[in-house]
Motif scaffolding. Structure first.
Motif, mmCIF file in Angstrom:
data_model
loop_
_atom_site.group_PDB
_atom_site.id
_atom_site.type_symbol
_atom_site.label_atom_id
_atom_site.label_comp_id
_atom_site.label_asym_id
_atom_site.label_seq_id
_atom_site.Cartn_x
_atom_site.Cartn_y
_atom_site.Cartn_z
ATOM 1 N N LEU A 274 0.826 -1.211 0.000
ATOM 2 C CA LEU A 274 0.000 0.000 0.000
ATOM 3 C C LEU A 274 0.860 1.261 0.000
ATOM 4 N N GLU A 275 1.970 1.222 0.714
ATOM 5 C CA GLU A 275 2.879 2.371 0.712
ATOM 6 C C GLU A 275 3.459 2.595 -0.676
ATOM 7 N N LYS A 276 3.829 1.512 -1.346
ATOM 8 C CA LYS A 276 4.350 1.635 -2.709
ATOM 9 C C LYS A 276 3.278 2.190 -3.639
ATOM 10 N N LEU A 277 2.058 1.733 -3.451
ATOM 11 C CA LEU A 277 0.956 2.246 -4.258
ATOM 12 C C LEU A 277 0.759 3.736 -4.007
ATOM 13 N N ALA B 258 3.474 5.613 -5.747
ATOM 14 C CA ALA B 258 3.267 5.633 -7.194
ATOM 15 C C ALA B 258 2.165 6.611 -7.583
ATOM 16 N N ILE B 259 1.102 6.650 -6.817
ATOM 17 C CA ILE B 259 -0.005 7.577 -7.107
ATOM 18 C C ILE B 259 0.469 9.016 -6.959
ATOM 19 N N LEU C 21 3.352 14.229 -11.819
ATOM 20 C CA LEU C 21 3.699 14.306 -13.240
ATOM 21 C C LEU C 21 2.513 14.721 -14.100
ATOM 22 N N GLY C 22 1.426 15.085 -13.454
ATOM 23 C CA GLY C 22 0.273 15.597 -14.189
ATOM 24 C C GLY C 22 -0.718 14.555 -14.668
ATOM 25 N N ILE C 23 -0.583 13.329 -14.223
ATOM 26 C CA ILE C 23 -1.554 12.303 -14.595
ATOM 27 C C ILE C 23 -2.817 12.537 -13.783
ATOM 28 N N SER C 24 -3.942 12.571 -14.477
ATOM 29 C CA SER C 24 -5.206 12.921 -13.817
ATOM 30 C C SER C 24 -5.726 11.786 -12.937
ATOM 31 N N LYS C 25 -6.596 12.157 -12.042
ATOM 32 C CA LYS C 25 -7.237 11.186 -11.159
ATOM 33 C C LYS C 25 -7.974 10.132 -11.986
ATOM 34 N N ASN C 26 -8.668 10.573 -13.029
ATOM 35 C CA ASN C 26 -9.411 9.627 -13.869
ATOM 36 C C ASN C 26 -8.472 8.620 -14.541
ATOM 37 N N GLN C 27 -7.319 9.092 -15.016
ATOM 38 C CA GLN C 27 -6.355 8.186 -15.642
ATOM 39 C C GLN C 27 -5.833 7.165 -14.629
ATOM 40 N N ILE C 28 -5.563 7.638 -13.422
ATOM 41 C CA ILE C 28 -5.063 6.751 -12.372
ATOM 42 C C ILE C 28 -6.121 5.711 -12.018
#
Length: 123
Positions: free
Chosen positions: A90-93, A96-97, A103-110
């Motif tokens: 979970l910490e790694k997750l 990563a999030i 880096l600008g990746i949107s919540k929807n993309q994640i």
């Protein structure tokens, strides 16, 4: 035995805490063997003993280690390796999030990526 990144923004005591927790989770530390003393570990790592003491206090608070007066600190006997591995995952997750969001990746993309992985579709 322990790896610290002195250039990391993560405080040394947290790095040490995570190192010991990870080692406990994968069975790299024998529960019958005492952990290094605060003073010995501080000297080995070249850090202040208070830093090591803080990590040990956090580990004891979380039930990962227990201190036996006159004998040292040991891994807790009721430590669940599975729950520790889950915590690490979970910490790694989380990392990563946060990295993806930075880096600008949107919540929807994640969320879409997570849903695809969880449903077995991969990318």
């Amino acid at each position: 035995m322990f790896t610290l990144d002195y250039r990391s923004r993560l405080p040394i005591y947290e790095q040490l805490y995570k190192n010991i927790r990870r080692m406990a989770a994968v069975g790299a530390v024998d529960q019958r063997e005492p952990l290094p003393s605060v003073r010995a570990l501080a000297q080995e790592l070249g850090v202040n003993p208070n830093t090591v003491q803080k990590a040990y206090r956090m580990l004891e608070h979380d039930g990962i280690i227990c201190s036996v007066p006159g004998k040292g600190s040991f891994l807790s006997k009721d430590l669940s390796a599975v729950s520790q591995q889950r915590e690490i995952a979970l910490e790694k997750l989380d990392d990563a999030i946060r990295s993806a969001a930075d880096l600008g990746i949107s919540k929807n993309q994640i969320v879409t990526r997570v849903e695809n992985i969880m449903s077995g579709r991969g990318d």
